[in-house]
Design an enzyme around this catalytic site. Structure first.
Site, PDB file in Angstrom:
ATOM      1  N   SER A 419       0.832  -1.211   0.000  1.00 16.88           N
ATOM      2  CA  SER A 419       0.000   0.000   0.000  1.00 16.88           C
ATOM      3  C   SER A 419       0.856   1.247   0.000  1.00 16.88           C
ATOM      4  O   SER A 419       0.373   2.322  -0.327  1.00 16.88           O
ATOM      5  CB  SER A 419      -0.856   0.069   1.256  1.00 16.88           C
ATOM      6  OG  SER A 419      -1.566  -1.086   1.445  1.00 16.88           O
ATOM      7  N   HIS A 440      -2.623  -3.418  -6.520  1.00 16.43           N
ATOM      8  CA  HIS A 440      -3.106  -3.006  -5.207  1.00 16.43           C
ATOM      9  C   HIS A 440      -4.586  -3.317  -5.083  1.00 16.43           C
ATOM     10  O   HIS A 440      -5.453  -2.598  -5.590  1.00 16.43           O
ATOM     11  CB  HIS A 440      -2.831  -1.501  -5.005  1.00 16.43           C
ATOM     12  CG  HIS A 440      -3.113  -1.032  -3.630  1.00 16.43           C
ATOM     13  ND1 HIS A 440      -3.900   0.055  -3.355  1.00 16.43           N
ATOM     14  CD2 HIS A 440      -2.727  -1.527  -2.423  1.00 16.43           C
ATOM     15  CE1 HIS A 440      -3.980   0.223  -2.042  1.00 16.43           C
ATOM     16  NE2 HIS A 440      -3.276  -0.718  -1.464  1.00 16.43           N
ATOM     17  N   GLU A 452      -5.859  -1.231  -8.241  1.00 11.58           N
ATOM     18  CA  GLU A 452      -4.963  -0.232  -8.821  1.00 11.58           C
ATOM     19  C   GLU A 452      -3.764  -0.981  -9.400  1.00 11.58           C
ATOM     20  O   GLU A 452      -3.116  -1.759  -8.682  1.00 11.58           O
ATOM     21  CB  GLU A 452      -4.494   0.753  -7.740  1.00 11.58           C
ATOM     22  CG  GLU A 452      -5.604   1.686  -7.257  1.00 11.58           C
ATOM     23  CD  GLU A 452      -5.133   2.624  -6.143  1.00 11.58           C
ATOM     24  OE1 GLU A 452      -5.478   3.806  -6.177  1.00 11.58           O
ATOM     25  OE2 GLU A 452      -4.425   2.154  -5.219  1.00 11.58           O
ATOM     26  N   ASN A 490      -5.968   5.814  -1.742  1.00  5.85           N
ATOM     27  CA  ASN A 490      -5.598   6.161  -0.361  1.00  5.85           C
ATOM     28  C   ASN A 490      -5.139   7.606  -0.236  1.00  5.85           C
ATOM     29  O   ASN A 490      -5.359   8.251   0.782  1.00  5.85           O
ATOM     30  CB  ASN A 490      -4.519   5.210   0.167  1.00  5.85           C
ATOM     31  CG  ASN A 490      -5.107   3.833   0.431  1.00  5.85           C
ATOM     32  OD1 ASN A 490      -6.331   3.684   0.495  1.00  5.85           O
ATOM     33  ND2 ASN A 490      -4.258   2.833   0.561  1.00  5.85           N
TER      34      ASN A 490
HETATM   35  P1  NAI Z   1      -1.180  -9.628   7.199  1.00  3.34           P
HETATM   36  O1  NAI Z   1      -0.307  -9.267   8.332  1.00  3.34           O
HETATM   37  O2  NAI Z   1      -2.582  -9.996   7.444  1.00  3.34           O
HETATM   38  O3  NAI Z   1      -0.505 -10.846   6.390  1.00  3.34           O
HETATM   39  C1  NAI Z   1       0.843 -10.911   6.058  1.00  3.34           C
HETATM   40  C2  NAI Z   1       1.225 -12.368   5.998  1.00  3.34           C
HETATM   41  O4  NAI Z   1       2.501 -12.490   5.426  1.00  3.34           O
HETATM   42  C3  NAI Z   1       1.277 -13.054   7.354  1.00  3.34           C
HETATM   43  O5  NAI Z   1       0.428 -14.169   7.306  1.00  3.34           O
HETATM   44  C4  NAI Z   1       2.730 -13.477   7.508  1.00  3.34           C
HETATM   45  O6  NAI Z   1       2.855 -14.732   8.157  1.00  3.34           O
HETATM   46  C5  NAI Z   1       3.146 -13.573   6.075  1.00  3.34           C
HETATM   47  N1  NAI Z   1       4.575 -13.417   5.825  1.00  3.34           N
HETATM   48  C6  NAI Z   1       5.391 -12.466   6.308  1.00  3.34           C
HETATM   49  N2  NAI Z   1       6.623 -12.632   5.791  1.00  3.34           N
HETATM   50  C7  NAI Z   1       6.574 -13.704   4.966  1.00  3.34           C
HETATM   51  C8  NAI Z   1       7.521 -14.367   4.126  1.00  3.34           C
HETATM   52  N3  NAI Z   1       8.757 -13.935   4.017  1.00  3.34           N
HETATM   53  N4  NAI Z   1       7.124 -15.443   3.437  1.00  3.34           N
HETATM   54  C9  NAI Z   1       5.860 -15.893   3.535  1.00  3.34           C
HETATM   55  N5  NAI Z   1       4.911 -15.301   4.309  1.00  3.34           N
HETATM   56  C10 NAI Z   1       5.285 -14.221   5.001  1.00  3.34           C
HETATM   57  O7  NAI Z   1      -1.047  -8.424   6.171  1.00  3.34           O
HETATM   58  P2  NAI Z   1      -2.112  -7.915   5.102  1.00  3.34           P
HETATM   59  O8  NAI Z   1      -3.016  -6.960   5.739  1.00  3.34           O
HETATM   60  O9  NAI Z   1      -2.652  -9.078   4.361  1.00  3.34           O
HETATM   61  O10 NAI Z   1      -1.183  -7.064   4.141  1.00  3.34           O
HETATM   62  C11 NAI Z   1      -0.331  -7.681   3.208  1.00  3.34           C
HETATM   63  C12 NAI Z   1       0.095  -6.638   2.195  1.00  3.34           C
HETATM   64  O11 NAI Z   1      -1.049  -6.083   1.574  1.00  3.34           O
HETATM   65  C13 NAI Z   1       0.851  -5.470   2.807  1.00  3.34           C
HETATM   66  O12 NAI Z   1       1.838  -5.076   1.881  1.00  3.34           O
HETATM   67  C14 NAI Z   1      -0.212  -4.396   2.948  1.00  3.34           C
HETATM   68  O13 NAI Z   1       0.312  -3.088   2.883  1.00  3.34           O
HETATM   69  C15 NAI Z   1      -1.053  -4.655   1.724  1.00  3.34           C
HETATM   70  N6  NAI Z   1      -2.447  -4.216   1.775  1.00  3.34           N
HETATM   71  C16 NAI Z   1      -3.195  -4.399   2.904  1.00  3.34           C
HETATM   72  C17 NAI Z   1      -4.518  -3.997   2.943  1.00  3.34           C
HETATM   73  C18 NAI Z   1      -5.374  -4.219   4.138  1.00  3.34           C
HETATM   74  O14 NAI Z   1      -6.466  -3.654   4.218  1.00  3.34           O
HETATM   75  N7  NAI Z   1      -4.937  -5.043   5.084  1.00  3.34           N
HETATM   76  C19 NAI Z   1      -5.153  -3.353   1.759  1.00  3.34           C
HETATM   77  C20 NAI Z   1      -4.295  -3.278   0.605  1.00  3.34           C
HETATM   78  C21 NAI Z   1      -2.991  -3.675   0.643  1.00  3.34           C
END
Ligand code: NAI
Length: 680
Positions: A419, A440, A452, A490
């Site tokens: 993001s 995105h 996006e 955003n």
């Molecule tokens: P989250 O914290 O729910 O999930 C991240 C996952 O990645 C975790 O399950 C973790 O175990 C895993 N992980 C971390 N390092 C890893 C690796 N090296 N190899 C494999 N798995 C690994 O995070 P979320 O919210 O799903 O966000 C993920 C991405 O999406 C971020 O870049 C965030 O900025 C982006 N994003 C999030 C939004 C939201 O509303 N949560 C909306 C749009 C984008």
């Protein structure tokens, strides 16, 4: 007359003296009804009427997977006056009446979409035979364009299946599959394609009794019952939409309450009502939204690339749901995470998603088979696209892309769901950057249509094209956005959310702030939205934007995050939550909201939007509007944020903004985008 063709219709007589009218709209992949096609149909029907020994008539389509998709929106879009609208409506009604009054049986043989005016044409036939095909769908989606059916749909459908069921279809605009349409009493038979002619002959030769509504359904049309059910329906609609913003579903119910649908006058009432609706700003703006959607669809040429296998790294909130969506849309998907419990939770959510979207258990099983757990990342080697959705930490992401660069096949493209992190910072290797785009997605993935597609100078345009093609392959809407802080959505939304917190800090009750935004048409007030997104996520987003764009963040949000009040997920944010339901304070009835609250909220967005246009973050104003509607739920009836600006008048909004800057400071100072956009 054995053969009597026009430009768009083929007309043949068979050995049983049945006339087959086949619509094949010239120069178009799909059939939609316009003035010429209706005139030709009238001409043909008048000829058929005077032809001796005709024993029946069939209407069908020559197009693959499409009976008639509705009226030609392009033609309706240019009507200037209610009289012009009334003319075109009455033309359709009178042609369909000629069809309905033919003295011999008529059959609509339907394969593919049978929507809007196409469905109304089918309703004017005595029988409807549907071909078994998932693409065969029936619906009256007119409310989505700010109108209701006008070629007899609000009269003939209640006659056929009863008012309550008919109105439910009309006000929701939802489509039915062929079996559901049969169950509801709309079609007379659903048959496989190979039996289509047999079925048609059965109806035309044997002339079975037409289907009629059950007595329970007929009761709903009685004059004493209609006002009671009508009032109930109006209440139901009012729970979802504001009458002033979306008048069409209310008008459809009113037509039904006030008219005896058995009487011919009901058609005239329908025609008058729709021609008024066609002149409303709501309808014009909803038609605009339809075109915006088409514009985004056209960015993704599906044949630009094939995606047999997608690998997703990160099974959290976003990655898990992105992988499930890809599998739902038919793509073999491997899902990798370092945490097995998080993977298990993602698979449980995927199963729920599949059950919700897929009717048959075997389809759910096939989707589950397409989604494969892959904790070791074996899928990386074979994937055509690898989507990174791990934690928002630059070092972790960089390390991952280094692995992907070593292991992925050469043609594979990489995508990040970040993001906040600029693409250029995700790898030091130009070869990685050349194949990396941002995809995105928005949360919740299954509900938000927009993605996006983040582009930058570091990768080939071919990679962008492939990314857009992928987004269309999974039936989402791609919006090309230049890599810049907060991208588009955003960047515009964050100042609006922060402004709502500044409003709280100036003593305005959260409930009143949310009400003001909802009265403007936002689907949810900003305070409740912050609680839903999570205060921690918002704070993180705000801080990362501040790091590149400056500005200040209200203290309240930091204090709440420090206290662990993160919003809905912790049952406490700006509001309290019980069993997932928000509890809002009631506002004293003597409370008067300061008159500039809505301006403060909306102009915060407008000011950032101008900056985005000035910096050319998106190609044009239409793209900005599409992004805000499909990415944030900005009220469709307003036609988009920039459409709102155009309708309100830019000089007036600039004047208001300057006034707000005097009152509340720098954050309302008009940015240089205003000059660029106005060409000065
Ligand atoms: P989250 O914290 O729910 O999930 C991240 C996952 O990645 C975790 O399950 C973790 O175990 C895993 N992980 C971390 N390092 C890893 C690796 N090296 N190899 C494999 N798995 C690994 O995070 P979320 O919210 O799903 O966000 C993920 C991405 O999406 C971020 O870049 C965030 O900025 C982006 N994003 C999030 C939004 C939201 O509303 N949560 C909306 C749009 C984008």
């Amino acid at each position: 007359m054995d053969k009597l063709n026009t430009q768009n219709w083929n007309c043949n007589r068979d050995e049983n003296n049945f006339i087959w009218l086949t619509l094949d709209k010239a120069g178009s992949k799909i059939n939609s009804l316009n003035v010429e096609i209706l005139e030709e149909l009238l001409y043909l029907l008048q000829n058929i009427q005077t032809t001796a020994s005709v024993a029946g008539l069939v209407i069908q389509s020559a197009k693959h997977n499409n009976f008639i998709a509705g009226a030609d929106i392009e033609q309706f879009n240019h009507l200037e006056t209610p009289d012009a609208a009334l003319n075109i409506i009455q033309q359709g009604q009178s042609v369909f009446k000629v069809l309905a009054d033919l003295p011999y049986p008529t059959v609509a043989l339907i394969q593919g979409h049978c929507l809007g005016g196409g469905f109304e044409l089918a309703l004017a036939c005595r029988y409807r035979v549907a071909i078994e095909d998932p693409k065969t769908q029936f619906g009256l989606p007119e409310v989505k364009l700010g109108i209701h059916p006008g070629w007899g749909g609000t009269v003939r459908l209640p006659r056929l299946i009863g008012g309550l069921k008919a109105l439910e279809l009309i006000i929701s605009g939802r489509a039915l599959t062929a079996p559901s349409a049969y169950k509801m009493g709309i079609v007379d038979a659903v048959v496989p394609l190979r039996q289509a002619h047999r079925a048609v002959n059965h109806f035309l030769l044997n002339r079975p009794k037409v289907r009629v509504a059950t007595w329970v359904d007929r009761i709903t049309n009685l004059p004493v019952i209609r006002p009671i059910l009508g009032a109930w329906l109006e209440r139901k609609i009012a729970m979802k939409v504001n009458r002033a913003h979306y008048p069409a579903p209310f008008a459809a119910v009113l037509n039904w309450i006030e008219n005896d649908i058995r009487a011919e006058e009901a058609f005239a009432y329908e025609a008058n009502s729709i021609s008024q609706l066609m002149m409303t700003d709501t309808s014009r703006n909803l038609v605009r939204v339809f075109y915006l959607q088409e514009k985004l669809k056209n960015y993704g040429k599906i044949d630009a690339a094939t995606f047999n296998h997608v690998h997703v790294v990160g099974a959290g909130t976003m990655g898990g749901d992105i992988a499930a969506w890809c599998a739902l849309k038919g793509i073999r998907t491997t899902l990798q995470d370092q945490n097995v419990q998080i993977m298990a939770a993602a698979f449980a959510r995927a199963l729920d998603l599949f059950k919700k979207h897929l009717k048959e258990p075997h389809q759910v099983k096939a989707a589950m088979d397409r989604l494969m757990p892959d904790p070791n990342g074996y899928g990386i080697r074979n994937a055509d696209l690898i989507i990174e959705a791990i934690v928002e930490k630059i070092d972790a992401k960089k390390a991952l892309f280094a692995v992907l660069a070593r292991e992925a096949k050469k043609e594979a493209i990489f995508a990040t769901n970040t993001s906040t992190i600029p693409l250029e910072q995700l790898s030091a290797d130009p070869k990685v950057l050349a194949r990396l785009i941002g995809l995105h997605f928005f949360n919740p993935v299954a509900k938000m249509p927009l993605v996006e597609v983040i582009t930058s100078d570091i990768h080939d345009s071919e990679v962008t094209q492939k990314g857009m093609a992928f987004i269309r392959t999974i039936e989402k809407l791609p919006l090309p956005v230049k890599s810049a802080p907060g991208f588009l959505v955003n960047r515009i939304l964050m100042p609006y959310l922060l402004e709502s917190i500044w409003l709280i800090e100036s003593g305005i009750p959260p409930t009143a702030i949310d009400k003001a935004a909802e009265a403007f048409g936002m689907p949810m007030g900003p305070i409740e939205l912050i609680d839903t997104i999570g205060l921690d996520v918002c704070l993180y987003g705000a801080e990362s934007l501040r790091a590149s764009l400056g500005g200040t963040i209200p203290q309240t949000v930091k204090t709440l995050v420090e206290a662990g009040h993160l919003g809905k997920k912790t049952n406490q944010g700006f509001y309290t939550y019980k069993n997932g339901k928000v509890i809002k304070q009631t506002i004293d009835k003597h409370y008067r909201l300061p008159e500039d609250v809505t301006d403060r909220l909306i102009l915060s967005m407008v000011n950032s939007a101008m900056a985005c246009l000035g910096e050319k973050i998106i190609p044009d104003r239409d793209c900005l509007d599409a992004g805000m509607i499909f990415g944030t739920g900005f009220p469709p009836f307003r036609g988009g944020l920039m459409n709102f600006v155009a309708e309100s008048g830019e000089p007036l909004l600039l004047q208001k903004l300057n006034l707000l800057a005097q009152r509340y400071g720098e954050r309302f100072t008009a940015n240089s985008g205003w000059n660029v956009v106005n060409g000065s």
